[in-house]
Structures are given as C-alpha cells and as structure tokens.
Design an enzyme around this catalytic site. Structure first.
Site, PDB file in Angstrom:
ATOM      1  N   SER A 128       0.799  -1.234   0.000  1.00 47.19           N
ATOM      2  CA  SER A 128       0.000   0.000   0.000  1.00 47.19           C
ATOM      3  C   SER A 128       0.835   1.288   0.000  1.00 47.19           C
ATOM      4  O   SER A 128       0.291   2.359  -0.259  1.00 47.19           O
ATOM      5  CB  SER A 128      -0.933   0.027   1.197  1.00 47.19           C
ATOM      6  OG  SER A 128      -2.001  -0.854   0.962  1.00 47.19           O
ATOM      7  N   TYR A 147      -1.955  -3.468 -11.068  1.00 42.80           N
ATOM      8  CA  TYR A 147      -2.010  -3.134  -9.636  1.00 42.80           C
ATOM      9  C   TYR A 147      -1.114  -4.063  -8.813  1.00 42.80           C
ATOM     10  O   TYR A 147      -0.390  -3.609  -7.919  1.00 42.80           O
ATOM     11  CB  TYR A 147      -3.462  -3.216  -9.156  1.00 42.80           C
ATOM     12  CG  TYR A 147      -3.640  -3.034  -7.662  1.00 42.80           C
ATOM     13  CD1 TYR A 147      -3.607  -1.762  -7.088  1.00 42.80           C
ATOM     14  CD2 TYR A 147      -3.839  -4.130  -6.815  1.00 42.80           C
ATOM     15  CE1 TYR A 147      -3.776  -1.602  -5.711  1.00 42.80           C
ATOM     16  CE2 TYR A 147      -4.008  -3.968  -5.448  1.00 42.80           C
ATOM     17  CZ  TYR A 147      -3.974  -2.702  -4.905  1.00 42.80           C
ATOM     18  OH  TYR A 147      -4.137  -2.543  -3.547  1.00 42.80           O
ATOM     19  N   VAL A 150       1.097  -3.780   3.868  1.00 44.73           N
ATOM     20  CA  VAL A 150       0.987  -5.080   4.553  1.00 44.73           C
ATOM     21  C   VAL A 150       2.254  -5.922   4.518  1.00 44.73           C
ATOM     22  O   VAL A 150       2.331  -6.946   5.180  1.00 44.73           O
ATOM     23  CB  VAL A 150      -0.171  -5.970   4.032  1.00 44.73           C
ATOM     24  CG1 VAL A 150      -1.495  -5.564   4.590  1.00 44.73           C
ATOM     25  CG2 VAL A 150      -0.178  -6.083   2.544  1.00 44.73           C
TER      26      VAL A 150
END
Ligand code: DON
Length: 309
Positions: free
Chosen positions: A65, A193, A263
């Site tokens: 992230s 992504y 994460v």
C-alpha cells in the site's frame, strides 16, 4: 533536536523490536507469509545527504500500500487534480483497507479516498499508457527517480501470488466497473495493480522517497523538482488522514507525522521540511500496520518531538 547517529537509532530499534511478538505477518498474499516476523529495520535520510540506519537494512520489502501514495502523485501529475478527484474522494473512511461496505452505501459509488484498496485501484486505472507493460514502466521510472536508484524493480513472485489470490480486489473492481468508475478489463487492471504493489526496495530507498515528500517534491541532493509542491502537499495530507487506515487518528495523536504503511510491514514517513523515514517490520497489528514499526516511530516522536501538531 535530531537523532544524530546510527547507534542512537539502534537503541530505539532494540526497544521496539520487543513488540514484534505482538504481531503476525500478512498471509492473505501467500508469498508475504514467508517473511521473518522478528525483523525490524529503519533508515532516516536528511536533506544534507546524511543517512543513519539500524537493523537488517538490506532486507527488501514490497511496497504494497505504500505504492498507493506514489501512484497518486504520479496520476495527479499525469491527469491533473480535477480529473483525479472526480473519480476518487478525499475523505477518511474508518473502515479496514479492503472494505467494500462504503462503496455500496455511497452514491455515486466513488471510493472515499485513494489510500483504501478501492480508491487505489481507481488511481492505478488512471495511469496512462497503451499496455500494462508500458504503464508499469512509466510508474517504475518515476519511483526509480524518487529513490535515485535505477536498480529498483518488482518481485514477480509476490506479484503473481497476489494476482492469483486477489478475489476481494477483483470484487471491488467489478463493483467499480458496474458503476462506470473504471472502464478497463478487470484482469488487466489487477495485473498492473499487483505489479505496482510488488515493487520492492530496502528501507534506505524508502527513506529517500520519504525525503522527497518531506521536502515538497524536491530532491535536496540533486536539486531536481521531481513532483510539484502541491502534489507533494496533497500526498502528505492523505498520509496524515488515511495513511495508516483506521488507525490514522490514533497515529496522528501519538506520533503526528505523515506516514504510509503497507501489509509487507513497510512504513514510509515524511517529516515536513526535515527528513524521510523508511521502516521494515513485517509483524502486523490487526489493522495491517507494522506493530514494531509504529512503536519505533512512537519512541522517536516522543524523544525528538517530531509531531507536527
Ligand atoms: O491490495 C492489497 O490488498 C495489497 N496489495 C496492499 C494492501 C496493503 O498494503 C494494506 N496496508 N496496510
């Protein structure tokens, strides 16, 4: 007052490391489950070129992230503020990073901010280019420039591991597609992504990128303005309001610096006008933030009065 030496930093790492036992490594992306939960490393990059560090500093982490704040800066430069914020909002959610709940209750179904997965998927969708390869290479080039490290690349194993298991993100994408917030093929977007999230580096590179945000988009060492100052300002504001997800409020009170977690256990900090921080500690708390990393920042913030509030 600033932390001056790596020895000083080492002392804080030893203290914070005791907390690694309170967390668990993420395993919903199977490859991330292989990380050593006992690790903790930190680097601090100052504008005069000094860098102090402690712990297993050569260990690489995938950005996960943390990449969201960088891709946001990139699309703001590529598309302009108006285009971007017509498609993703500016408000914190108070929900976990992968929640679909708010999308269903909001009309239009525009994600509330670019730091939650739904918002980040929309941001990645906005990266310009003809193919995934082309779009990914443009983003990667930008990240290499931020870190001033042309060797940065992505970890194919982690990207594939996430791509094969990202059914929740697929659900978010299909929901967004149904509501015309995204228009491309879902598998194509997830390919891009998951590669973006799998870009990997050590905490030294991460601190270097934090420094660019801290210095309003300008690399103090090369004198290059890598992103406009208002882009850096918007990114730092999102880091304060949403960077640590539904722990952002507590983080702002206890630590008080713009920061973004991932994460994999990474945290990038940008102390405005002062320095960049890169942390790696893969044992996470129940909100998906590095448990020892947060402790370490808490110790540093108290000892060196880092809070901007
Ligand atoms: O999309 C995902 O779930 C991951 N690639 C990134 C999530 C993440 O890093 C949340 N951070 N704390």
């Amino acid at each position: 007052m600033l932390c001056q030496t790596s020895d000083e930093l080492q002392h804080f790492v030893e203290e914070a490391k005791k907390h690694t036992k309170e967390g668990k490594v993420a395993n919903y992306i199977p490859e991330l489950g292989k990380a050593n939960p006992d690790q903790l490393s930190i680097a601090i990059h100052y504008p005069d070129g000094r860098c102090i560090s402690a712990g297993d500093i050569q260990t690489k982490m995938t950005l996960q992230s943390i990449s969201k704040v960088i891709s946001l800066a990139f699309v703001l430069m590529d598309r302009g503020f108006r285009y971007v914020f017509e498609r993703v909002g500016m408000e914190p959610t108070g929900d976990p990073f992968n929640s679909i709940a708010k999308l269903e209750t909001m009309a239009p179904a525009k994600p509330l901010n670019p730091m939650i997965n739904a918002g980040a998927l929309v941001v990645t969708h906005m990266i310009k280019g003809d193919t995934v390869q082309d779009r990914f290479n443009r983003l990667l080039r930008f990240i290499r420039g931020l870190a001033d490290d042309p060797s940065i690349d992505y970890c194919e194993r982690v990207a594939r591991s996430e791509f094969e298991t990202a059914d929740l993100n697929r659900a978010l994408c299909y929901f967004l597609k149904q509501h015309h917030i995204i228009t491309e093929d879902v598998e194509t977007l997830l390919d891009l992504y998951t590669k973006q999230c799998a870009i990997e580096m050590n905490c030294l590179d991460l601190a270097r990128i934090g420094l660019i945000f801290a210095m309003d988009g300008k690399d103090p060492l090369t004198g290059k303005q890598i992103m406009p100052d208002d882009v850096a300002r918007i990114c730092k504001t999102f880091m304060v309001t949403c960077g640590m997800y539904n722990a952002s409020g507590e983080f702002a009170i206890k630590i008080g610096i713009p920061a973004k977690s991932g994460v994999s256990g990474g945290i990038m900090g940008a102390v405005p006008g002062r320095f960049g921080i890169g942390i790696y500690g893969p044992a996470l708390d129940d909100k998906g933030n590095s448990v020892a990393g947060i402790k370490l920042l808490e110790l540093l913030s108290k000892n060196y009065q880092l809070s901007m509030f």
